[in-house]
Design a protein around this motif. Structure first.
Motif, PDB file in Angstrom:
ATOM      1  N   MET A 122       2.306   1.772  -3.444  1.00 32.05           N
ATOM      2  CA  MET A 122       1.239   2.280  -4.305  1.00 32.05           C
ATOM      3  C   MET A 122       0.991   3.765  -4.042  1.00 32.05           C
ATOM      4  SD  MET A 122      -1.301  -1.019  -4.271  1.00 32.05           S
ATOM      5  CE  MET A 122      -2.547  -0.293  -5.297  1.00 32.05           C
ATOM      6  N   LYS A 173       1.711   4.420 -17.600  1.00 33.14           N
ATOM      7  CA  LYS A 173       1.837   5.859 -17.768  1.00 33.14           C
ATOM      8  C   LYS A 173       0.921   6.314 -18.911  1.00 33.14           C
ATOM      9  CE  LYS A 173       5.327   9.463 -18.349  1.00 33.14           C
ATOM     10  NZ  LYS A 173       6.783   9.698 -18.474  1.00 33.14           N
ATOM     11  N   ARG A 186       0.833  -1.226   0.000  1.00 29.94           N
ATOM     12  CA  ARG A 186       0.000   0.000   0.000  1.00 29.94           C
ATOM     13  C   ARG A 186       0.854   1.257   0.000  1.00 29.94           C
ATOM     14  NH1 ARG A 186      -3.659  -1.184   5.062  1.00 29.94           N
ATOM     15  NH2 ARG A 186      -1.571  -1.757   5.674  1.00 29.94           N
ATOM     16  N   LEU A 231      -0.294   8.599 -11.036  1.00 29.31           N
ATOM     17  CA  LEU A 231      -0.692   7.370 -11.714  1.00 29.31           C
ATOM     18  C   LEU A 231      -1.598   6.540 -10.818  1.00 29.31           C
ATOM     19  CD1 LEU A 231       1.786   8.265 -13.429  1.00 29.31           C
ATOM     20  CD2 LEU A 231       2.120   5.854 -13.909  1.00 29.31           C
ATOM     21  N   SER A 232      -2.242   5.556 -11.406  1.00 25.81           N
ATOM     22  CA  SER A 232      -3.150   4.664 -10.684  1.00 25.81           C
ATOM     23  C   SER A 232      -2.549   3.259 -10.646  1.00 25.81           C
ATOM     24  CB  SER A 232      -4.526   4.626 -11.363  1.00 25.81           C
ATOM     25  OG  SER A 232      -5.086   5.923 -11.363  1.00 25.81           O
ATOM     26  N   PRO A 233      -1.772   2.952  -9.623  1.00 28.07           N
ATOM     27  CA  PRO A 233      -1.148   1.630  -9.539  1.00 28.07           C
ATOM     28  C   PRO A 233      -2.129   0.562  -9.083  1.00 28.07           C
ATOM     29  CG  PRO A 233      -0.624   2.881  -7.597  1.00 28.07           C
ATOM     30  CD  PRO A 233      -1.413   3.799  -8.484  1.00 28.07           C
ATOM     31  N   ARG A 234      -1.749  -0.682  -9.306  1.00 21.29           N
ATOM     32  CA  ARG A 234      -2.549  -1.807  -8.826  1.00 21.29           C
ATOM     33  C   ARG A 234      -1.609  -2.977  -8.547  1.00 21.29           C
ATOM     34  NH1 ARG A 234      -2.790  -1.331 -14.064  1.00 21.29           N
ATOM     35  NH2 ARG A 234      -2.490  -3.107 -15.426  1.00 21.29           N
ATOM     36  N   ALA A 281       1.937   0.115 -12.791  1.00 21.38           N
ATOM     37  CA  ALA A 281       1.233   1.353 -13.154  1.00 21.38           C
ATOM     38  C   ALA A 281       1.570   1.661 -14.599  1.00 21.38           C
ATOM     39  CB  ALA A 281       1.673   2.498 -12.252  1.00 21.38           C
ATOM     40  N   GLU A 315       0.983   6.764  -6.653  1.00 24.57           N
ATOM     41  CA  GLU A 315      -0.184   7.655  -6.752  1.00 24.57           C
ATOM     42  C   GLU A 315       0.219   9.111  -6.591  1.00 24.57           C
ATOM     43  OE1 GLU A 315      -2.642   5.970  -3.712  1.00 24.57           O
ATOM     44  OE2 GLU A 315      -3.551   4.506  -5.087  1.00 24.57           O
TER      45      GLU A 315
END
Length: 187
Positions: A160, A186, A157, A168-171, A184, A164
């Protein structure tokens, strides 16, 4: 900065195995025609498995003895640098990945920022890192502190959140044993 890896460079690959090549191929969405960056890549143990799937595999690390081992593998471009100040122009790499190394960077946020700076639009950042919530990782962290390595392991977390913070929107792409793969893309 002390180079702890200079003592183990010659035997590192015998004891530390790379992630599964098929998993890497899937997570990194390979093949790609352009260059990739293996940041904190040491001996090139990871990128050596990928060099036929990419235009060029660049291994960047602080440890010259580790990079000398990467050079022996052939087909890799070893470059000595720190992850917080990469010597590359903006947007040059199709993929940037950090495998089991983020905890060694002095400034993890700066290393992630630099990784994203050198990543092409549409490229992918992938970080595989041990999860400090696991007992075995806490034991490794303790041992590395005993050897004065200054490692800083994070929960997925937190990694991430660092990504963020760069917009960007990581997972989490995968979780294997005690390691998380965080990706993530780009825009």
């Amino acid at each position: 900065m002390t180079d702890h890896f200079r003592y183990v460079a010659g035997v590192y690959d015998r004891f530390i195995k790379p992630p599964d090549a098929e998993r890497l191929k899937r997570i990194l969405r390979l093949p790609v025609a352009g260059p990739i960056l293996d940041l904190g890549g040491g001996t090139g143990r990871v990128s050596a498995r990928l060099k036929t799937l990419v235009g060029k595999a660049v291994v960047t690390d602080f440890s010259m003895p580790m990079l000398m081992q990467a050079a022996l593998k052939g087909g890799l471009l070893p470059v000595r640098a720190v992850g917080e100040a990469l010597p590359y122009p903006n947007g040059i790499f199709e993929r940037v990945f950090i495998v089991d190394a983020l905890h060694h960077f002095r400034n993890q946020e700066a290393a992630i920022r630099e990784s994203l700076r050198v990543l092409k639009p549409g490229g992918r950042l992938a970080i595989e890192e041990p999860d400090i919530r696991r007992l075995v990782v806490r034991a490794v962290a303790f041992l590395e502190r005993m050897f004065l390595m200054r490692s800083r392991f994070q929960e997925p977390r937190r990694i991430m959140a660092l990504i963020e913070g760069q917009g960007l929107s990581p997972r989490i792409e995968g979780y294997h044993l005690f390691r998380a793969w965080i990706v993530a893309d780009k825009p």
